[in-house]
Design a protein around this motif. Structure first.
Motif, PDB file in Angstrom:
ATOM      1  N   TYR A 146       0.902  -1.365  -0.088  1.00 13.26           N
ATOM      2  CA  TYR A 146       0.002   0.041   0.076  1.00 13.26           C
ATOM      3  C   TYR A 146       0.815   1.371   0.043  1.00 13.26           C
ATOM      4  CZ  TYR A 146      -4.705  -2.087   0.677  1.00 13.26           C
ATOM      5  OH  TYR A 146      -5.753  -2.774   0.714  1.00 13.26           O
ATOM      6  N   PHE A 147       1.848   1.062   0.676  1.00 14.08           N
ATOM      7  CA  PHE A 147       2.790   2.364   0.738  1.00 14.08           C
ATOM      8  C   PHE A 147       3.403   2.754  -0.352  1.00 14.08           C
ATOM      9  CE2 PHE A 147       6.772   4.609   2.228  1.00 14.08           C
ATOM     10  CZ  PHE A 147       6.227   5.423   3.153  1.00 14.08           C
ATOM     11  N   LEU A 148       3.880   1.544  -1.088  1.00 16.57           N
ATOM     12  CA  LEU A 148       4.826   1.686  -2.536  1.00 16.57           C
ATOM     13  C   LEU A 148       3.577   2.291  -3.526  1.00 16.57           C
ATOM     14  CD1 LEU A 148       6.715  -1.549  -3.168  1.00 16.57           C
ATOM     15  CD2 LEU A 148       7.278   0.492  -2.363  1.00 16.57           C
ATOM     16  N   ALA A 149       2.459   1.802  -3.531  1.00 13.36           N
ATOM     17  CA  ALA A 149       1.484   2.405  -4.279  1.00 13.36           C
ATOM     18  C   ALA A 149       1.213   3.897  -3.690  1.00 13.36           C
ATOM     19  CB  ALA A 149       0.158   1.561  -4.176  1.00 13.36           C
ATOM     20  N   ALA A 150       1.048   4.186  -2.636  1.00 13.68           N
ATOM     21  CA  ALA A 150       0.816   5.541  -2.305  1.00 13.68           C
ATOM     22  C   ALA A 150       1.879   6.493  -2.863  1.00 13.68           C
ATOM     23  CB  ALA A 150       0.890   5.655  -0.730  1.00 13.68           C
ATOM     24  N   LEU A 196      -3.078   5.947   3.882  1.00 12.27           N
ATOM     25  CA  LEU A 196      -4.226   5.653   5.182  1.00 12.27           C
ATOM     26  C   LEU A 196      -4.451   4.226   5.165  1.00 12.27           C
ATOM     27  CD1 LEU A 196      -6.608   8.577   4.741  1.00 12.27           C
ATOM     28  CD2 LEU A 196      -4.834   8.279   6.474  1.00 12.27           C
ATOM     29  N   LEU A 197      -4.519   3.644   4.026  1.00 13.76           N
ATOM     30  CA  LEU A 197      -4.474   2.137   3.852  1.00 13.76           C
ATOM     31  C   LEU A 197      -3.361   1.535   4.504  1.00 13.76           C
ATOM     32  CD1 LEU A 197      -6.462   1.501   0.706  1.00 13.76           C
ATOM     33  CD2 LEU A 197      -7.348   0.895   3.008  1.00 13.76           C
ATOM     34  N   ALA A 198      -2.131   2.151   3.805  1.00 11.27           N
ATOM     35  CA  ALA A 198      -0.897   1.485   4.757  1.00 11.27           C
ATOM     36  C   ALA A 198      -0.782   1.697   6.093  1.00 11.27           C
ATOM     37  CB  ALA A 198       0.364   2.214   4.082  1.00 11.27           C
ATOM     38  N   TYR A 199      -1.487   2.829   6.701  1.00 13.74           N
ATOM     39  CA  TYR A 199      -1.508   3.268   8.375  1.00 13.74           C
ATOM     40  C   TYR A 199      -2.444   1.936   8.745  1.00 13.74           C
ATOM     41  CZ  TYR A 199      -3.543   5.343  12.291  1.00 13.74           C
ATOM     42  OH  TYR A 199      -3.973   5.529  13.454  1.00 13.74           O
ATOM     43  N   SER A 200      -3.627   1.755   8.061  1.00 12.00           N
ATOM     44  CA  SER A 200      -4.600   0.752   8.649  1.00 12.00           C
ATOM     45  C   SER A 200      -4.139  -0.744   8.681  1.00 12.00           C
ATOM     46  CB  SER A 200      -5.749   0.741   7.889  1.00 12.00           C
ATOM     47  OG  SER A 200      -5.664   0.129   6.698  1.00 12.00           O
ATOM     48  N   LEU A 214       2.978  11.286   5.866  1.00 12.72           N
ATOM     49  CA  LEU A 214       2.865  11.564   4.284  1.00 12.72           C
ATOM     50  C   LEU A 214       1.269  11.753   3.953  1.00 12.72           C
ATOM     51  CD1 LEU A 214       5.449   8.841   3.318  1.00 12.72           C
ATOM     52  CD2 LEU A 214       5.539  11.390   3.209  1.00 12.72           C
ATOM     53  N   ALA A 215       0.234  11.157   4.408  1.00 10.73           N
ATOM     54  CA  ALA A 215      -1.236  11.600   4.151  1.00 10.73           C
ATOM     55  C   ALA A 215      -1.358  13.071   4.334  1.00 10.73           C
ATOM     56  CB  ALA A 215      -2.192  10.702   5.087  1.00 10.73           C
ATOM     57  N   GLY A 216      -0.731  13.611   5.506  1.00 13.26           N
ATOM     58  CA  GLY A 216      -0.864  14.994   5.873  1.00 13.26           C
ATOM     59  C   GLY A 216      -0.059  15.921   4.736  1.00 13.26           C
ATOM     60  N   ARG A 217       1.111  15.380   4.255  1.00  9.34           N
ATOM     61  CA  ARG A 217       1.545  16.026   3.045  1.00  9.34           C
ATOM     62  C   ARG A 217       0.654  16.155   1.947  1.00  9.34           C
ATOM     63  NH1 ARG A 217       7.457  14.295   0.349  1.00  9.34           N
ATOM     64  NH2 ARG A 217       8.246  15.090   2.199  1.00  9.34           N
ATOM     65  N   CYS A 218       0.181  15.050   1.581  1.00  8.11           N
ATOM     66  CA  CYS A 218      -1.025  15.341   0.439  1.00  8.11           C
ATOM     67  C   CYS A 218      -2.015  16.251   0.734  1.00  8.11           C
ATOM     68  CB  CYS A 218      -1.499  13.755   0.149  1.00  8.11           C
ATOM     69  SG  CYS A 218      -0.431  12.505  -0.195  1.00  8.11           S
ATOM     70  N   GLU A 219      -2.478  16.342   1.847  1.00 13.07           N
ATOM     71  CA  GLU A 219      -3.587  17.241   2.275  1.00 13.07           C
ATOM     72  C   GLU A 219      -3.062  18.666   2.319  1.00 13.07           C
ATOM     73  OE1 GLU A 219      -7.591  17.837   3.850  1.00 13.07           O
ATOM     74  OE2 GLU A 219      -6.585  16.590   2.600  1.00 13.07           O
ATOM     75  N   LYS A 220      -1.717  18.916   2.657  1.00  7.73           N
ATOM     76  CA  LYS A 220      -1.259  20.219   2.742  1.00  7.73           C
ATOM     77  C   LYS A 220      -1.023  20.567   1.221  1.00  7.73           C
ATOM     78  CE  LYS A 220       3.343  22.453   3.490  1.00  7.73           C
ATOM     79  NZ  LYS A 220       3.454  22.961   2.132  1.00  7.73           N
ATOM     80  N   ASN A 221      -0.833  19.765   0.387  1.00 14.41           N
ATOM     81  CA  ASN A 221      -0.511  20.275  -1.155  1.00 14.41           C
ATOM     82  C   ASN A 221      -1.910  20.733  -1.523  1.00 14.41           C
ATOM     83  OD1 ASN A 221       2.028  19.501  -1.135  1.00 14.41           O
ATOM     84  ND2 ASN A 221       1.945  17.559  -1.991  1.00 14.41           N
ATOM     85  N   LYS A 222      -3.090  20.014  -1.074  1.00 11.15           N
ATOM     86  CA  LYS A 222      -4.221  20.343  -1.451  1.00 11.15           C
ATOM     87  C   LYS A 222      -4.602  21.592  -0.958  1.00 11.15           C
ATOM     88  CE  LYS A 222      -8.207  18.455   0.204  1.00 11.15           C
ATOM     89  NZ  LYS A 222      -9.123  17.148   0.415  1.00 11.15           N
ATOM     90  N   LEU A 223      -4.470  21.727   0.550  1.00 15.95           N
ATOM     91  CA  LEU A 223      -4.798  23.001   1.031  1.00 15.95           C
ATOM     92  C   LEU A 223      -3.951  24.419   0.549  1.00 15.95           C
ATOM     93  CD1 LEU A 223      -5.169  21.460   4.842  1.00 15.95           C
ATOM     94  CD2 LEU A 223      -6.853  22.497   3.405  1.00 15.95           C
ATOM     95  N   ASP A 224      -2.770  24.014   0.352  1.00 15.32           N
ATOM     96  CA  ASP A 224      -1.956  25.311  -0.509  1.00 15.32           C
ATOM     97  C   ASP A 224      -2.435  25.838  -1.698  1.00 15.32           C
ATOM     98  OD1 ASP A 224      -0.022  25.080   1.522  1.00 15.32           O
ATOM     99  OD2 ASP A 224       1.646  23.810   0.270  1.00 15.32           O
ATOM    100  N   TYR A 225      -3.077  24.851  -2.314  1.00 17.11           N
ATOM    101  CA  TYR A 225      -3.449  25.377  -3.707  1.00 17.11           C
ATOM    102  C   TYR A 225      -5.122  26.012  -3.473  1.00 17.11           C
ATOM    103  CZ  TYR A 225      -5.930  24.914  -8.306  1.00 17.11           C
ATOM    104  OH  TYR A 225      -6.329  24.983  -9.329  1.00 17.11           O
ATOM    105  N   GLN A 226      -5.740  25.413  -2.312  1.00 16.12           N
ATOM    106  CA  GLN A 226      -6.847  26.088  -2.016  1.00 16.12           C
ATOM    107  C   GLN A 226      -6.686  27.481  -1.381  1.00 16.12           C
ATOM    108  OE1 GLN A 226      -8.965  23.239   0.662  1.00 16.12           O
ATOM    109  NE2 GLN A 226      -9.588  21.833  -1.161  1.00 16.12           N
ATOM    110  N   PHE A 227      -5.768  27.562  -0.714  1.00 17.88           N
ATOM    111  CA  PHE A 227      -5.363  28.691  -0.199  1.00 17.88           C
ATOM    112  C   PHE A 227      -4.937  29.685  -1.270  1.00 17.88           C
ATOM    113  CE2 PHE A 227      -2.709  31.886   2.078  1.00 17.88           C
ATOM    114  CZ  PHE A 227      -3.053  31.935   3.210  1.00 17.88           C
TER     115      PHE A 227
END
Length: 279
Positions: A146-150, A196-200, A214-227
């Protein structure tokens, strides 16, 4: 648009590109004046059209259909357009890193267990294989796959080293209309899903913490763009906005308080310690 290819990349559906390929096959050999005019150029573009079609299915996350179309591309095409190993003199959309083991702007923290020349076929094929292993309940290393796929899905975003899996070029001047997967290309929702599946499926707290980071890094990139889109560069309250909105960084702090500061402030070299603690 500078040429027909850029136009159909955005405005054509996958079905319309399939029809175009069929149309070219059926009419390219005609010798009447109109057919010669209409098909003389595009009949030489067969590999590029299958590349486009496969890329469109990558955008849909239909990996098997994407691979089927990539397999119809002439082998030499990948060397001409995507391989840094073959074309040392070019820059642009070339695969210069392994997207499963290397993250852009991040110190290496995973040993590469597979060494292969990356192109759209090899990356898609391995992504399918890794996901099959990850979803197999009898696989003991599901978290690893899952981590490799992510990692791969992250690298297929604008912030990754394999963005050419989804785009034929990127520029700061890119404007609408965008391809259908623009939200994914910017925000990395699929990467976040698989982290998150790797986490679970992870077995140790340290590796779970890394997955959340790393899930948070993905979210940060999205929030950066929205901001940037919403507030037009007003950075007076950027940090407050970013940390307050990022639920995965919040989860990291709540669930693994002893690791939070280390993962968030020490720098990317710390990732190696957390990855090594997977088992």
């Amino acid at each position: 648009f500078y040429n027909y290819y850029q136009y159909i990349d955005v405005y054509y559906s996958a079905n319309e590109v399939e029809k175009l390929i069929t149309n070219v096959k059926e009419n390219a050999s005609k010798t009447d004046e109109f057919s010669v005019w209409a098909y003389n150029y595009i009949k030489k573009e067969n590999s590029k059209l299958y590349d486009l079609l496969g890329t469109m299915y990558i955008r849909k996350d239909d990996l098997k259909t994407a691979l089927s179309n990539f397999n119809k591309v002439e082998v030499g095409y990948w060397n001409d357009y995507y391989s840094l190993w073959q074309r040392k003199d070019i820059e642009g959309n070339v695969f210069d890193e392994n997207p499963f083991f290397t993250l852009k702007y991040t110190s290496d923290f995973m040993p590469e267990k597979e060494n292969f020349v990356a192109n759209k076929i090899s990356v898609t094929k391995r992504l399918i294989q890794y996901l099959e292993k990850a979803t197999n309940p009898n696989e003991k290393d599901r978290d690893y796959y899952y981590f490799l796929a992510a990692n791969c899905y992250y690298n297929m975003t604008i912030n990754g080293n394999a963005w050419m899996m989804r785009r034929f070029g990127i520029s700061a001047n890119d404007v609408e209309p965008y391809p259908e997967d623009q939200e994914e290309f910017i925000g990395g929702n699929l990467a976040k899903k698989y982290y998150l599946l790797a986490y679970s499926t992870a077995k140790t707290d340290k590796f779970k913490a890394l997955c959340l980071r790393l899930a948070g890094r993905c979210e940060k990139n999205k929030l950066d763009y929205q901001f940037a889109t919403k507030y037009k560069g007003n950075f007076d309250f950027y940090q407050e906005y970013l940390l307050g909105k990022n639920r995965y960084y919040g989860d990291l702090k709540t669930k693994f308080p002893d690791y939070y500061d280390d993962l968030m402030t020490t720098g990317c070299t710390v990732f190696e310690n957390y990855y090594s603690a997977r088992r």
